[in-house]
Design a protein around this motif. Structure first.
Motif, PDB file in Angstrom:
ATOM      1  N   ASP A   1      39.505  -7.076 -48.596  1.00  0.00           N
ATOM      2  CA  ASP A   1      40.315  -6.234 -47.711  1.00  0.00           C
ATOM      3  C   ASP A   1      39.533  -5.833 -46.461  1.00  0.00           C
ATOM      4  O   ASP A   1      40.080  -5.801 -45.357  1.00  0.00           O
ATOM      5  CB  ASP A   1      40.785  -4.969 -48.446  1.00  0.00           C
TER       6      ASP A   1
ATOM      7  N   ALA B   1      39.307  -8.941 -44.248  1.00  0.00           N
ATOM      8  CA  ALA B   1      40.595  -9.257 -43.621  1.00  0.00           C
ATOM      9  C   ALA B   1      40.929  -8.280 -42.491  1.00  0.00           C
ATOM     10  O   ALA B   1      41.431  -8.686 -41.434  1.00  0.00           O
ATOM     11  CB  ALA B   1      41.702  -9.243 -44.670  1.00  0.00           C
ATOM     12  N   ASN B   2      40.649  -6.991 -42.682  1.00  0.00           N
ATOM     13  CA  ASN B   2      41.004  -5.977 -41.684  1.00  0.00           C
ATOM     14  C   ASN B   2      39.938  -5.773 -40.607  1.00  0.00           C
ATOM     15  O   ASN B   2      40.212  -5.160 -39.582  1.00  0.00           O
ATOM     16  CB  ASN B   2      41.269  -4.627 -42.366  1.00  0.00           C
ATOM     17  N   LYS B   3      38.733  -6.253 -40.861  1.00  0.00           N
ATOM     18  CA  LYS B   3      37.578  -6.075 -39.971  1.00  0.00           C
ATOM     19  C   LYS B   3      37.105  -4.619 -39.890  1.00  0.00           C
ATOM     20  O   LYS B   3      35.936  -4.348 -39.730  1.00  0.00           O
ATOM     21  CB  LYS B   3      37.844  -6.581 -38.545  1.00  0.00           C
ATOM     22  N   ARG B   4      38.013  -3.664 -39.979  1.00  0.00           N
ATOM     23  CA  ARG B   4      37.680  -2.232 -39.955  1.00  0.00           C
ATOM     24  C   ARG B   4      38.554  -1.495 -40.965  1.00  0.00           C
ATOM     25  O   ARG B   4      39.738  -1.784 -41.080  1.00  0.00           O
ATOM     26  CB  ARG B   4      37.943  -1.605 -38.592  1.00  0.00           C
ATOM     27  N   MET B   5      37.936  -0.534 -41.632  1.00  0.00           N
ATOM     28  CA  MET B   5      38.695   0.329 -42.550  1.00  0.00           C
ATOM     29  C   MET B   5      38.146   1.743 -42.445  1.00  0.00           C
ATOM     30  O   MET B   5      36.956   1.933 -42.209  1.00  0.00           O
ATOM     31  CB  MET B   5      38.560  -0.143 -44.001  1.00  0.00           C
TER      32      MET B   5
END
Length: 188
Positions: A9, A12-16
């Motif tokens: 995750d 895939a999102n590069k940032r969380m």
């Protein structure tokens, strides 16, 4: 809140961003185990994926009930910790340079899920002081009878006089008498 994140995750999102409360009734520190005020710490964490690494940064803050190291009264200790770490997903540890890598807080990682609870606990423990005072000018306890000198600042201890009579080396009694005489002369 569950402080586990899936590696896929983050990639895939590069940032969380994660924000919430880390709930604990008590917290273990290197100086003891203390009650957590309101049973929680506020946590904010950012995760960024870049070139095979996940960079973790954020903060944790809250309060614990801890005894003062001078007077032993329970007081509130505010803790503000910095969360940081780098999860290296592609490299293997190089034991020749492992001491330097540990200073960089690099964690070599090969799993599917990262548990950020370890980073939260690490930030709390590292930011907790070795010595805690209820107030900057805490007077502490009388070393002879244990009276709290914050509550009784004019305390005159009879135990001190008894101690000096019984345990002070006779060679020092003359010096103590001289000290008292000088003190009395200066007060006049």
């Amino acid at each position: 809140m569950d402080w586990k994140v899936k590696v896929k995750d983050v990639i895939a999102n590069k940032r969380m961003k994660l924000e919430g409360f880390y709930e604990r009734e008590y917290m273990d520190f290197h100086t003891g185990t203390y009650k957590v005020i309101e049973g929680k710490f506020y946590v904010k964490i950012s995760l960024v994926y870049s070139d095979g690494t996940i960079i973790v940064g954020g903060f944790v803050k809250g309060k614990v009930e801890r005894p003062c190291d001078r007077c032993l009264e329970l007081s509130i200790l505010e803790i503000n910790g910095t969360i940081e770490g780098i999860y290296d997903l592609k490299n293997e540890p190089n034991f020749k340079d492992s001491e330097m890598e540990n200073l960089k807080n690099v964690i070599y990682y090969k799993g599917d899920v990262i548990d950020l609870e370890d980073r939260i606990i690490e930030a709390l423990v590292v930011s907790a002081p070795d010595v805690f005072l209820c107030k900057e000018d805490c007077k502490g306890l009388c070393p002879f009878c244990g009276e709290n000198l914050n509550k009784n600042p004019g305390h005159k201890c009879p135990e001190k006089e008894r101690f000096e009579e019984e345990f002070v080396d006779v060679r020092f009694k003359k010096l103590m008498k001289l000290k008292d005489e000088l003190k009395n002369n200066n007060n006049n």
